[in-house]
Scaffold this motif. Sequence first.
Motif, mmCIF file in Angstrom:
data_model
loop_
_atom_site.group_PDB
_atom_site.id
_atom_site.type_symbol
_atom_site.label_atom_id
_atom_site.label_comp_id
_atom_site.label_asym_id
_atom_site.label_seq_id
_atom_site.Cartn_x
_atom_site.Cartn_y
_atom_site.Cartn_z
ATOM 1 N N ARG A 64 80.234 15.973 97.914
ATOM 2 C CA ARG A 64 79.036 15.529 98.621
ATOM 3 C C ARG A 64 77.798 15.535 97.749
ATOM 4 O O ARG A 64 76.756 15.036 98.143
ATOM 5 C CB ARG A 64 78.790 16.416 99.846
ATOM 6 C CG ARG A 64 79.910 16.348 100.871
ATOM 7 C CD ARG A 64 79.700 17.359 101.968
ATOM 8 N NE ARG A 64 79.799 18.710 101.372
ATOM 9 C CZ ARG A 64 79.195 19.793 101.838
ATOM 10 N NH1 ARG A 64 78.470 19.726 102.918
ATOM 11 N NH2 ARG A 64 79.323 20.955 101.241
ATOM 12 N N SER A 65 77.891 16.125 96.575
ATOM 13 C CA SER A 65 76.706 16.218 95.714
ATOM 14 C C SER A 65 76.968 15.570 94.362
ATOM 15 O O SER A 65 78.102 15.237 94.027
ATOM 16 C CB SER A 65 76.296 17.682 95.524
ATOM 17 O OG SER A 65 77.243 18.364 94.733
ATOM 18 N N SER A 66 75.893 15.411 93.612
ATOM 19 C CA SER A 66 76.033 14.810 92.287
ATOM 20 C C SER A 66 75.099 15.499 91.301
ATOM 21 O O SER A 66 74.148 16.171 91.681
ATOM 22 C CB SER A 66 75.723 13.313 92.352
ATOM 23 O OG SER A 66 74.417 13.086 92.802
ATOM 24 N N PHE A 67 75.429 15.298 90.050
ATOM 25 C CA PHE A 67 74.594 15.776 88.969
ATOM 26 C C PHE A 67 73.837 14.583 88.402
ATOM 27 O O PHE A 67 74.272 13.440 88.522
ATOM 28 C CB PHE A 67 75.434 16.418 87.862
ATOM 29 C CG PHE A 67 76.171 17.653 88.297
ATOM 30 C CD1 PHE A 67 75.485 18.751 88.807
ATOM 31 C CD2 PHE A 67 77.543 17.728 88.190
ATOM 32 C CE1 PHE A 67 76.162 19.892 89.207
ATOM 33 C CE2 PHE A 67 78.227 18.864 88.579
ATOM 34 C CZ PHE A 67 77.537 19.947 89.084
ATOM 35 N N LEU A 68 72.715 14.871 87.768
ATOM 36 C CA LEU A 68 71.906 13.831 87.152
ATOM 37 C C LEU A 68 72.034 13.951 85.650
ATOM 38 O O LEU A 68 72.035 15.054 85.106
ATOM 39 C CB LEU A 68 70.435 13.998 87.549
ATOM 40 C CG LEU A 68 70.164 14.094 89.043
ATOM 41 C CD1 LEU A 68 68.706 14.471 89.295
ATOM 42 C CD2 LEU A 68 70.511 12.785 89.724
ATOM 43 N N GLU A 69 72.158 12.818 84.998
ATOM 44 C CA GLU A 69 72.159 12.828 83.541
ATOM 45 C C GLU A 69 71.433 11.597 83.035
ATOM 46 O O GLU A 69 71.388 10.562 83.708
ATOM 47 C CB GLU A 69 73.568 12.912 82.980
ATOM 48 C CG GLU A 69 74.442 11.730 83.259
ATOM 49 C CD GLU A 69 75.847 11.860 82.664
ATOM 50 O OE1 GLU A 69 76.407 10.823 82.292
ATOM 51 O OE2 GLU A 69 76.371 12.993 82.583
ATOM 52 N N LEU A 70 70.855 11.738 81.865
ATOM 53 C CA LEU A 70 70.160 10.607 81.256
ATOM 54 C C LEU A 70 71.178 9.618 80.709
ATOM 55 O O LEU A 70 72.222 10.002 80.202
ATOM 56 C CB LEU A 70 69.248 11.074 80.129
ATOM 57 C CG LEU A 70 68.121 12.027 80.489
ATOM 58 C CD1 LEU A 70 67.218 12.257 79.279
ATOM 59 C CD2 LEU A 70 67.307 11.529 81.657
ATOM 60 N N THR A 71 70.849 8.363 80.822
ATOM 61 C CA THR A 71 71.635 7.310 80.181
ATOM 62 C C THR A 71 71.159 7.214 78.730
ATOM 63 O O THR A 71 70.120 7.787 78.372
ATOM 64 C CB THR A 71 71.396 5.961 80.876
ATOM 65 O OG1 THR A 71 70.007 5.623 80.725
ATOM 66 C CG2 THR A 71 71.784 6.007 82.348
#
Length: 146
Positions: free
Chosen positions: A88-95
């Motif tokens: 249900r959740s996600s992590f954020l990462e830079l492209t």
Amino acid sequence: MAGSGELFVDLVRVETRLWNAVDARLRAEHGLRLGQYDLLTVIAGRHECRVLDLVHEVAITVGAASKAVDRLVEAGWCRRVANPADGRSSFLELTPSGVAALSGARRTYEEEIARWTSQLLPSGTLEELANALRTIRAALEAEQRP
């Protein structure tokens, strides 16, 4: 000697004007707003960054953080990656584009901050101010913890 009320007004006015100066330069030279730069910096500095990490670090609401992340994703600077432990959740990462944007903007950010701080104040005064603000910030953050 200035009272606490006057100090507060000066602090707010300095923050607003400094923010506007740095924001204008980042927009002009990199097409990046200071708020976006701030979020990209937080994401880059945290392994498995979540929207809630942005909320706590930047002191904004969940809704504001989520919308800001949507804009970063639309710009191609950030992506959401599914959290394997919690679907249900996600992590954020830079492209790669986000890494490049942040890298290109970092020097401009540092130059503009220095222009309005270390180039105007003696280093001892700047260090005292930094220590005082860190003390106030830590107290405020400790007070707001659940």
